[in-house]
Enzyme design. Structure first.
Site, PDB file in Angstrom:
ATOM      1  N   ASP A  13      14.261  -9.091 -23.539  1.00 39.23           N
ATOM      2  CA  ASP A  13      13.827  -9.067 -22.143  1.00 39.23           C
ATOM      3  C   ASP A  13      14.474 -10.238 -21.403  1.00 39.23           C
ATOM      4  O   ASP A  13      14.283 -11.393 -21.766  1.00 39.23           O
ATOM      5  CB  ASP A  13      12.300  -9.182 -22.075  1.00 39.23           C
ATOM      6  CG  ASP A  13      11.747  -8.911 -20.691  1.00 39.23           C
ATOM      7  OD1 ASP A  13      12.541  -8.725 -19.755  1.00 39.23           O
ATOM      8  OD2 ASP A  13      10.516  -8.875 -20.544  1.00 39.23           O
ATOM      9  N   GLN A  14      15.282  -9.913 -20.402  1.00 40.91           N
ATOM     10  CA  GLN A  14      15.852 -10.920 -19.500  1.00 40.91           C
ATOM     11  C   GLN A  14      16.897 -11.804 -20.197  1.00 40.91           C
ATOM     12  O   GLN A  14      16.965 -12.998 -19.960  1.00 40.91           O
ATOM     13  CB  GLN A  14      14.730 -11.772 -18.894  1.00 40.91           C
ATOM     14  CG  GLN A  14      15.089 -12.435 -17.569  1.00 40.91           C
ATOM     15  CD  GLN A  14      13.869 -12.824 -16.757  1.00 40.91           C
ATOM     16  OE1 GLN A  14      13.045 -11.980 -16.436  1.00 40.91           O
ATOM     17  NE2 GLN A  14      13.755 -14.089 -16.386  1.00 40.91           N
ATOM     18  N   CYS A  53      12.559  -5.458 -14.721  1.00 41.81           N
ATOM     19  CA  CYS A  53      12.001  -4.806 -15.914  1.00 41.81           C
ATOM     20  C   CYS A  53      11.732  -3.311 -15.762  1.00 41.81           C
ATOM     21  O   CYS A  53      12.257  -2.494 -16.509  1.00 41.81           O
ATOM     22  CB  CYS A  53      10.717  -5.524 -16.320  1.00 41.81           C
ATOM     23  SG  CYS A  53      10.953  -7.241 -16.788  1.00 41.81           S
ATOM     24  N   HIS A 106       6.165  -1.651 -20.934  1.00 39.79           N
ATOM     25  CA  HIS A 106       5.996  -1.665 -19.476  1.00 39.79           C
ATOM     26  C   HIS A 106       5.663  -0.269 -18.926  1.00 39.79           C
ATOM     27  O   HIS A 106       6.013   0.057 -17.790  1.00 39.79           O
ATOM     28  CB  HIS A 106       7.237  -2.220 -18.784  1.00 39.79           C
ATOM     29  CG  HIS A 106       6.925  -3.299 -17.773  1.00 39.79           C
ATOM     30  ND1 HIS A 106       5.902  -3.185 -16.854  1.00 39.79           N
ATOM     31  CD2 HIS A 106       7.507  -4.500 -17.537  1.00 39.79           C
ATOM     32  CE1 HIS A 106       5.879  -4.278 -16.096  1.00 39.79           C
ATOM     33  NE2 HIS A 106       6.836  -5.093 -16.493  1.00 39.79           N
TER      34      HIS A 106
END
Length: 489
Positions: A13-14, A53, A106
């Site tokens: 993530d990221q 996201c 998510h």
């Protein structure tokens, strides 16, 4: 019939593209991912079409462009990731795969499966549904060794702050994600190939690497942020004062600490990934497993006085993408590909490799021809966008082939052009230069051609139309999907 391979999709993530050794970073240690890269193909020009996201993950799950998922960002008028159809895990499950999602999904509602047989969740601090408690948080509370909580490090979920992890390393969500992934492989249906999406919640903030990893990078010379001749526009003291600032310059030491924690988190993830890879080798499944590594988007890490994501700039939109085919795959893969690819291409690639029909709803393309060195007929560029999120002025549209990048800011009516070959840090904006007027026009025309098909007043008479003061652009596809699925129930 050829035996179908297992599929391991590893997602962080990221994580920005330039934080792996195989992408030329000489400071960070990513031995396991570099090994997978050496065994497979590294995509040098992979991009997130909507670099935040929810929209990025919706495109990965469906293979659809953001306009067709109906999610153009995480700002005004944009919905959550719900009611997805013809998803990657759904198609693989129908084809006989045992499917499992571990970590950050998510989804909305949060316990939605969207084709997975089962999910085990770490959703960081998100509690989108009444009474929702993530599997990781419940496990943390059951296994902690003292009177502390999982957020007692004191860092916000979108902060630039960094510090070593406050609890024993075994409690870190990165360890938990790999533990649960190994548990799935151990307990899977042995009569079926598996599809495992192992989705880490880091290196996304909090930048809370365990002390062992934090200390490694505290002793190193960390790369400084890129600062362009245009960056001063984001050096806003009032914005920088916020613990979760989206822009503004913090002190050099604070920026350095952020990068220490971020790099430490990535190093930690890499070693934990190695645990799963070693287990696959131990049980004889490594050679029969297609392994793909990517991230949903990057992290500006102070570049151009910007933090977090949603931007068209390299730190935010340029992502890592590595593919290792199973040993039985025919031919030798190319070591690197410079073709412009995006998250939409992941689903058709994995389905193609598994011999599963690709749904008509998919906009992306299988990357297998690129892996075989067959680049003819590939797309010329990637188009990306993001709706208003932190501020109206950062809403953006971009097009890039990995060599040039053109960015348009609809709410400002301004544009930028970067020569990524000579200026990978995007420090020199060429859009106003007379010497590059033809190049700017060429790329502007490409964006106009993409947006004109939408017929939503983004273009007129072959030019872009400033959106200042207008309602946010919302794709009709989102509402259409919800209405269609409500009618079917």
């Amino acid at each position: 019939m050829t035996k179908r391979p297992n599929i391991l999709l590893i997602m962080t993530d990221q994580q920005r593209w330039d934080t792996l050794g195989c992408y030329g970073n000489e400071v960070i240690e990513t031995a396991n991912l570099d090994w997978i890269a050496a065994e497979g193909t590294v995509f040098d020009c992979a991009y997130s079409s909507t670099p935040s996201c929810i929209p990025a993950r919706a495109s990965l799950m469906t293979g659809m462009d953001p306009w067709n998922t109906g999610i153009l960002g995480m700002g005004r008028g944009q919905g959550p990731m719900r009611c997805l159809e013809h998803t990657l895990p759904e198609q693989l499950a129908k084809a006989g795969y045992h499917t499992q999602g571990v970590g950050k999904m998510h989804f909305h509602p949060q316990r939605s499966l969207f084709g997975f047989h089962h999910t085990v969740l770490d959703e960081s601090g998100r509690q989108g549904d009444p009474g929702f408690i993530s599997d990781y948080r419940r496990w943390f509370e059951q296994n902690k060794t003292g009177d502390y909580g999982f957020t007692d490090h004191g860092i916000d979920w979108n902060s630039w702050m960094a510090r070593p992890y406050h609890a024993p390393e075994f409690l870190h969500p990165t360890n938990w994600t790999v533990n649960e992934s190994i548990r799935f492989v151990q307990n899977r249906d042995p009569g079926k190939p598996f599809f495992l999406k192992m989705s880490f919640a880091r290196p996304h903030s909090p930048y809370d690497a365990p002390a062992f990893y934090y200390d490694i990078y505290e002793k190193k010379d960390m790369p400084a942020p890129h600062l362009g001749d245009w960056s001063a526009m984001h050096n806003v003291r009032k914005d920088a004062a916020k613990p979760d600032a989206w822009r503004g310059k913090r002190s050099d030491e604070e920026i350095r600490r952020a990068r220490i924690g971020y790099y430490g988190n990535i190093h930690h993830i890499d070693l934990q990934i190695g645990r799963l890879l070693m287990y696959l080798k131990k049980i004889g499944q490594f050679d029969n497993t297609l392994i793909m590594f990517t991230s949903d988007h990057g992290d500006m890490m102070g570049d151009h006085h910007l933090w977090r994501k949603t931007y068209a700039y390299e730190g935010s939109a340029h992502i890592p993408l590595i593919v290792k085919l199973p040993k039985a795959a025919n031919g030798s893969p190319v070591e690197r590909s410079a073709a412009p690819v995006c998250l939409q291409d992941i689903m058709p690639t994995l389905l193609d490799a598994a011999g599963v029909t690709i749904p008509d709803s998919v906009d992306g393309r299988s990357m297998l021809p690129l892996i075989r060195g067959e680049a003819s007929g590939w797309r010329e560029f990637v188009h990306g966008e993001h709706s208003t999120c932190y501020s109206e002025e950062q809403e953006m549209q971009y097009v890039t082939d990995g060599r040039w990048k053109y960015i348009w800011f609809p709410r400002l009516g301004t544009e930028q052009l970067f020569d990524l070959a000579s200026d990978p840090g995007e420090c020199v904006d060429l859009a106003a230069s007379e010497a590059y007027a033809a190049e700017t026009n060429r790329w502007r025309e490409k964006l106009v051609a993409v947006l004109a098909e939408r017929n939503v007043d983004l273009t007129s008479n072959g030019d872009l139309v400033c959106q200042a003061g207008k309602p946010p652009i919302v794709s009709p596809k989102y509402k259409e999907r919800l209405e269609r699925m409500d009618a079917a129930q």
